[in-house]
Design an enzyme around this catalytic site. Structure first.
Site, short mmCIF file in Angstrom:
data_model
loop_
_atom_site.label_atom_id
_atom_site.label_comp_id
_atom_site.label_asym_id
_atom_site.label_seq_id
_atom_site.Cartn_x
_atom_site.Cartn_y
_atom_site.Cartn_z
N ALA A 1 61.34 -6.45 -0.18
CA ALA A 1 62.25 -5.58 0.56
C ALA A 1 62.29 -5.98 2.03
O ALA A 1 61.35 -6.60 2.56
CB ALA A 1 61.80 -4.13 0.44
N GLY B 1 60.10 -5.65 -4.27
CA GLY B 1 61.40 -5.30 -4.83
C GLY B 1 62.03 -6.43 -5.62
O GLY B 1 62.80 -6.19 -6.55
N GLU C 1 60.59 -6.17 -9.01
CA GLU C 1 61.18 -4.99 -9.66
C GLU C 1 62.61 -5.26 -10.10
O GLU C 1 63.03 -4.83 -11.18
CB GLU C 1 61.13 -3.80 -8.69
CG GLU C 1 59.72 -3.31 -8.45
CD GLU C 1 59.61 -2.29 -7.33
OE1 GLU C 1 58.98 -1.24 -7.53
OE2 GLU C 1 60.19 -2.54 -6.24
N GLU D 1 52.86 -4.30 -2.51
CA GLU D 1 53.10 -3.16 -1.62
C GLU D 1 51.81 -2.52 -1.10
O GLU D 1 51.78 -1.96 0.00
CB GLU D 1 53.93 -2.09 -2.35
CG GLU D 1 55.37 -2.48 -2.62
CD GLU D 1 55.56 -3.22 -3.92
OE1 GLU D 1 56.72 -3.40 -4.35
OE2 GLU D 1 54.53 -3.63 -4.54
#
Length: 291
Positions: free
Chosen positions: A97, A141, A144, A164
């Site tokens: 991200a 991300g 994901e 994270e």
């Protein structure tokens, strides 16, 4: 009744750069309406979406996802598109991200705006099969996003992970759920609690990836080739097959078997079932009506 209604909806609905290396795959000009992605049609029936923030290693942002969601919806609505490939660059599928976007958020801002919900809200509703071709970094991300795809292909040197924890947070776009379902609780717990990454080779061994390729170019080409095969099937049965496989995550085995059988029975009311079986009996290639 739910499965019968779902099949009826299927019948009604079935009547749309990988850097320098990807240019050899693209037979059409990339759409210029987007700033963060490229959308091309490398083969008939196949849509190719390439994340295109090279300076940021394709870091994911709300702006990028707004474009990605729009492109996915357009391709999903396009009757000529039978499969979609999602990729990044050779260096990074998506390196995570965009931390600049979230570093100053407060709890109330994140909670009240339901921050990043839009990142995972569209893909689960896309009925056209989505193949992720993962090369380079697919972290946070990015990991994901890959896990949201129906099929994951990767190169052996790809790097997946949910780091994270190193930022004082946890996965927020499905990593703790989809990764655990893919590789099991113990292995997922180790990766998420330590922030350790895993290779493309391990992704294949653990069941995250369906196929592993030696090079980034072969990975993207392999995904396109599979997309061509899928796009050559009856779109009605493809959508039905995707639906019943996804239901296996939501239903008990008994309920899943019942749901599958209802959809199976329902397909005998389609034109393509008659076309496909007649073609098989006559040893001919079926000409699908997608009805």
């Amino acid at each position: 009744m739910t499965s019968i209604r779902a099949l009826r909806q299927l019948r009604v609905s079935c009547r749309l750069s990988f850097g320098a290396a990807s240019s050899r795959f693209n037979s059409s000009t990339a759409q210029s309406a987007y700033e963060n992605i490229l959308v091309t049609a490398p083969k008939p029936g196949v849509g190719l979406i390439t994340l295109n923030r090279p300076r940021a290693l394709n870091a994911l942002s709300t702006a990028l996802f707004q474009e990605l969601n729009t492109a996915l919806r357009q391709l999903d609505d396009d009757k000529s598109t039978g499969a979609i490939v999602l990729t990044g660059s050779e260096k990074a599928f998506a390196a995570g991200a965009d931390i600049k976007e979230m570093k100053d958020l407060s709890f109330s801002e994140a909670f009240n705006t339901n921050f990043i919900s839009s990142w995972s809200s569209t893909i689960p509703g896309v009925r056209t099969p989505l193949i992720a071709a993962v090369n380079g970094h697919a972290l946070g991300g990015g990991c994901e996003l890959a896990l949201m795809a129906d099929i994951v292909y990767c190169s052996s040197t790809a790097a997946f992970g949910q780091p994270e924890i190193k930022l004082g947070i946890i996965p927020g776009a499905g990593g703790s759920q989809r990764l655990t379902r893919a590789i099991g609780k113990s292995r997922a717990m180790e990766l998420i609690l330590t922030g350790k990454s895993f290779s493309g080779t391990e992704a294949g061994q653990w069941g995250v990836a369906a196929r592993v390729f030696d090079t980034a170019e072969a990975c993207v080409q392999g995904a396109i080739d599979t997309a061509v095969k899928i796009a050559g099937m009856s779109s009605l049965s493809v959508k039905a097959a995707k639906e019943v496989v996804n239901k296996s995550h939501d239903l008990s085995l008994r309920d899943g078997l019942d749901y599958e059988r209802r959809v199976f029975h329902g397909l005998f009311g389609s034109r393509d079932q008659k076309i496909g079986m007649a073609a098989f009996a006559e040893k001919k290639k079926p000409e699908w009506s997608h009805e």
